[in-house]
Design a protein around this motif. Sequence first.
Motif, PDB file in Angstrom:
ATOM      1  N   PRO A   1     -69.008  -6.441  -7.744  1.00  0.00           N
ATOM      2  CA  PRO A   1     -67.992  -5.398  -7.961  1.00  0.00           C
ATOM      3  C   PRO A   1     -66.589  -5.961  -7.817  1.00  0.00           C
ATOM      4  CG  PRO A   1     -69.753  -4.581  -6.558  1.00  0.00           C
ATOM      5  CD  PRO A   1     -69.990  -6.059  -6.717  1.00  0.00           C
ATOM      6  N   GLY A   2     -65.701  -5.496  -8.668  1.00  0.00           N
ATOM      7  CA  GLY A   2     -64.339  -5.993  -8.639  1.00  0.00           C
ATOM      8  C   GLY A   2     -63.481  -5.274  -7.616  1.00  0.00           C
ATOM      9  N   ARG A   3     -62.287  -5.802  -7.408  1.00  0.00           N
ATOM     10  CA  ARG A   3     -61.290  -5.184  -6.530  1.00  0.00           C
ATOM     11  C   ARG A   3     -60.111  -4.793  -7.424  1.00  0.00           C
ATOM     12  NH1 ARG A   3     -62.285  -6.627  -1.119  1.00  0.00           N
ATOM     13  NH2 ARG A   3     -60.091  -6.353  -0.585  1.00  0.00           N
ATOM     14  N   PHE A   4     -60.189  -3.570  -7.916  1.00  0.00           N
ATOM     15  CA  PHE A   4     -59.206  -3.095  -8.891  1.00  0.00           C
ATOM     16  C   PHE A   4     -58.475  -1.889  -8.306  1.00  0.00           C
ATOM     17  CE2 PHE A   4     -57.459  -1.175 -12.661  1.00  0.00           C
ATOM     18  CZ  PHE A   4     -57.259  -2.232 -13.558  1.00  0.00           C
ATOM     19  N   THR A   5     -57.148  -1.956  -8.294  1.00  0.00           N
ATOM     20  CA  THR A   5     -56.318  -0.927  -7.677  1.00  0.00           C
ATOM     21  C   THR A   5     -55.926   0.150  -8.692  1.00  0.00           C
ATOM     22  OG1 THR A   5     -55.391  -2.625  -6.216  1.00  0.00           O
ATOM     23  CG2 THR A   5     -54.207  -0.515  -6.357  1.00  0.00           C
ATOM     24  N   ALA A   6     -56.112   1.390  -8.316  1.00  0.00           N
ATOM     25  CA  ALA A   6     -55.682   2.496  -9.174  1.00  0.00           C
ATOM     26  C   ALA A   6     -54.156   2.524  -9.236  1.00  0.00           C
ATOM     27  CB  ALA A   6     -56.215   3.822  -8.633  1.00  0.00           C
ATOM     28  N   THR A   7     -53.617   2.589 -10.437  1.00  0.00           N
ATOM     29  CA  THR A   7     -52.173   2.576 -10.659  1.00  0.00           C
ATOM     30  C   THR A   7     -51.789   3.749 -11.542  1.00  0.00           C
ATOM     31  OG1 THR A   7     -52.174   0.149 -10.571  1.00  0.00           O
ATOM     32  CG2 THR A   7     -50.232   1.216 -11.533  1.00  0.00           C
ATOM     33  N   PRO A   8     -50.766   4.530 -11.174  1.00  0.00           N
ATOM     34  CA  PRO A   8     -50.361   5.655 -12.026  1.00  0.00           C
ATOM     35  C   PRO A   8     -50.004   5.184 -13.428  1.00  0.00           C
ATOM     36  CG  PRO A   8     -49.285   5.768  -9.884  1.00  0.00           C
ATOM     37  CD  PRO A   8     -49.952   4.423  -9.950  1.00  0.00           C
ATOM     38  N   TRP A   9     -50.296   6.005 -14.419  1.00  0.00           N
ATOM     39  CA  TRP A   9     -49.920   5.658 -15.789  1.00  0.00           C
ATOM     40  C   TRP A   9     -48.410   5.628 -15.923  1.00  0.00           C
ATOM     41  CZ3 TRP A   9     -53.862   3.513 -17.579  1.00  0.00           C
ATOM     42  CH2 TRP A   9     -55.148   4.026 -17.371  1.00  0.00           C
ATOM     43  N   PRO A  10     -47.862   4.647 -16.611  1.00  0.00           N
ATOM     44  CA  PRO A  10     -46.400   4.522 -16.745  1.00  0.00           C
ATOM     45  C   PRO A  10     -45.870   5.510 -17.773  1.00  0.00           C
ATOM     46  CG  PRO A  10     -47.484   2.800 -17.991  1.00  0.00           C
ATOM     47  CD  PRO A  10     -48.580   3.560 -17.293  1.00  0.00           C
ATOM     48  N   PHE A  11     -45.501   6.661 -17.319  1.00  0.00           N
ATOM     49  CA  PHE A  11     -45.134   7.722 -18.256  1.00  0.00           C
ATOM     50  C   PHE A  11     -43.849   7.425 -19.017  1.00  0.00           C
ATOM     51  CE2 PHE A  11     -48.176   9.962 -15.574  1.00  0.00           C
ATOM     52  CZ  PHE A  11     -48.950  10.567 -16.543  1.00  0.00           C
ATOM     53  N   GLN A  12     -43.098   6.405 -18.579  1.00  0.00           N
ATOM     54  CA  GLN A  12     -41.937   6.004 -19.372  1.00  0.00           C
ATOM     55  C   GLN A  12     -42.370   5.371 -20.688  1.00  0.00           C
ATOM     56  OE1 GLN A  12     -42.958   4.576 -16.615  1.00  0.00           O
ATOM     57  NE2 GLN A  12     -42.666   2.354 -16.635  1.00  0.00           N
ATOM     58  N   LEU A  13     -43.639   4.992 -20.788  1.00  0.00           N
ATOM     59  CA  LEU A  13     -44.163   4.433 -22.033  1.00  0.00           C
ATOM     60  C   LEU A  13     -44.858   5.485 -22.895  1.00  0.00           C
ATOM     61  CD1 LEU A  13     -45.701   1.079 -20.729  1.00  0.00           C
ATOM     62  CD2 LEU A  13     -43.430   1.472 -21.707  1.00  0.00           C
ATOM     63  N   LEU A  14     -44.890   6.717 -22.413  1.00  0.00           N
ATOM     64  CA  LEU A  14     -45.546   7.788 -23.143  1.00  0.00           C
ATOM     65  C   LEU A  14     -44.507   8.770 -23.661  1.00  0.00           C
ATOM     66  CD1 LEU A  14     -48.441   8.491 -20.618  1.00  0.00           C
ATOM     67  CD2 LEU A  14     -48.532   7.068 -22.676  1.00  0.00           C
ATOM     68  N   ALA A  15     -44.716   9.243 -24.873  1.00  0.00           N
ATOM     69  CA  ALA A  15     -43.787  10.199 -25.471  1.00  0.00           C
ATOM     70  C   ALA A  15     -44.413  11.594 -25.489  1.00  0.00           C
ATOM     71  CB  ALA A  15     -43.440   9.766 -26.899  1.00  0.00           C
ATOM     72  N   SER A  16     -43.582  12.600 -25.466  1.00  0.00           N
ATOM     73  CA  SER A  16     -44.056  13.972 -25.559  1.00  0.00           C
ATOM     74  C   SER A  16     -44.026  14.435 -27.009  1.00  0.00           C
ATOM     75  CB  SER A  16     -43.160  14.885 -24.710  1.00  0.00           C
ATOM     76  OG  SER A  16     -41.873  14.976 -25.296  1.00  0.00           O
ATOM     77  N   ILE A  17     -44.655  15.562 -27.269  1.00  0.00           N
ATOM     78  CA  ILE A  17     -44.601  16.152 -28.604  1.00  0.00           C
ATOM     79  C   ILE A  17     -43.153  16.409 -29.004  1.00  0.00           C
ATOM     80  CG2 ILE A  17     -45.205  18.193 -29.959  1.00  0.00           C
ATOM     81  CD1 ILE A  17     -47.545  16.343 -29.428  1.00  0.00           C
ATOM     82  N   GLN A  18     -42.343  16.837 -28.048  1.00  0.00           N
ATOM     83  CA  GLN A  18     -40.937  17.143 -28.338  1.00  0.00           C
ATOM     84  C   GLN A  18     -40.168  15.895 -28.791  1.00  0.00           C
ATOM     85  OE1 GLN A  18     -42.598  18.222 -25.533  1.00  0.00           O
ATOM     86  NE2 GLN A  18     -42.865  20.285 -26.399  1.00  0.00           N
TER      87      GLN A  18
END
Length: 294
Positions: free
Chosen positions: A138-155
């Motif tokens: 099993p790996g040691r992988f850290t949960a990281t929040p998604w970088p919402f500055q890289l995501l665009a909204s519908i608007q």
Amino acid sequence: MTSSLPPFVDIEWCEDRPREIVMADVRWYLDGASGRSAYEAGHIPGAVFMDLDRWLSAEPSREAGRNPLPDPEVFAEGMRNAGISDADTVVAYDDAGGVIAARLVWMLRSTGHQAALLNGGLAAYTGELETHQRARQPGRFTATPWPFQLLASIQDTAPGQGKIVVDARNRDRYEGRQDPIDPRLGHIPQAINLPCRENLDPSGKLLAKELLHSKVAGVGILSANDVISYCGSRRHRLPQRAGPGTSRPGQGAPLRRRVVPVWARHPTAGGNRLKKTAGPTSFFPISPSGTSVP
């Protein structure tokens, strides 16, 4: 959140460093065929299988779309179960021109991990395929929040926002001639069409850098800045990210492009508005400074 690894690597690059990378098989099929069964029938030796529905997507909904990003902890659990750790370099592949495996690559690169797409996919490997799964710790992988500055909204895709909106789907879906998935035909208003599969040669490998740059510039994109890309359900945008100004096709582009929550979630797809065309693709003109002019 940068990666020194280009987003595409060749099979020779992988074969030169077998102990330095983790190969990930991300096969998935729109018709419901089993990606795991395909993996078990034959995969690149040593590759782990990544279940897109289980680990790379959350449950679909009208609000979130057909393949929303999973909770970061779910994604991390999937990586750990596959034996992937934070420090590992992952090379992902599929048998669909990279449009499925690209999702895993974006998810890893956007959260600061080293990941790339195998240029040419499964077909690039000409050796004998493996049919058993090798055991990995099993790996040691850290949960990281998604970088919402890289995501665009519908608007952000609305006219007047100064963005170039790129539809990466096939031309027939963009033009509204047919769509096997979504109930409404067409595309987001003012979006241009740059089908990701048209960036590949007949063998499934990327076209030459100069040709890719010419294709992108030909639809009015002179810089990766202020570009929003989308597909049908967030799965396959990376193969069309080969923008001008890069030393290698696509290098750095995944962290400069912003990703819209896809056609399946746009009001048009739900029945409010429709942009349908069978004619030439239109695009925003580009000013000399490289910014879009609505």
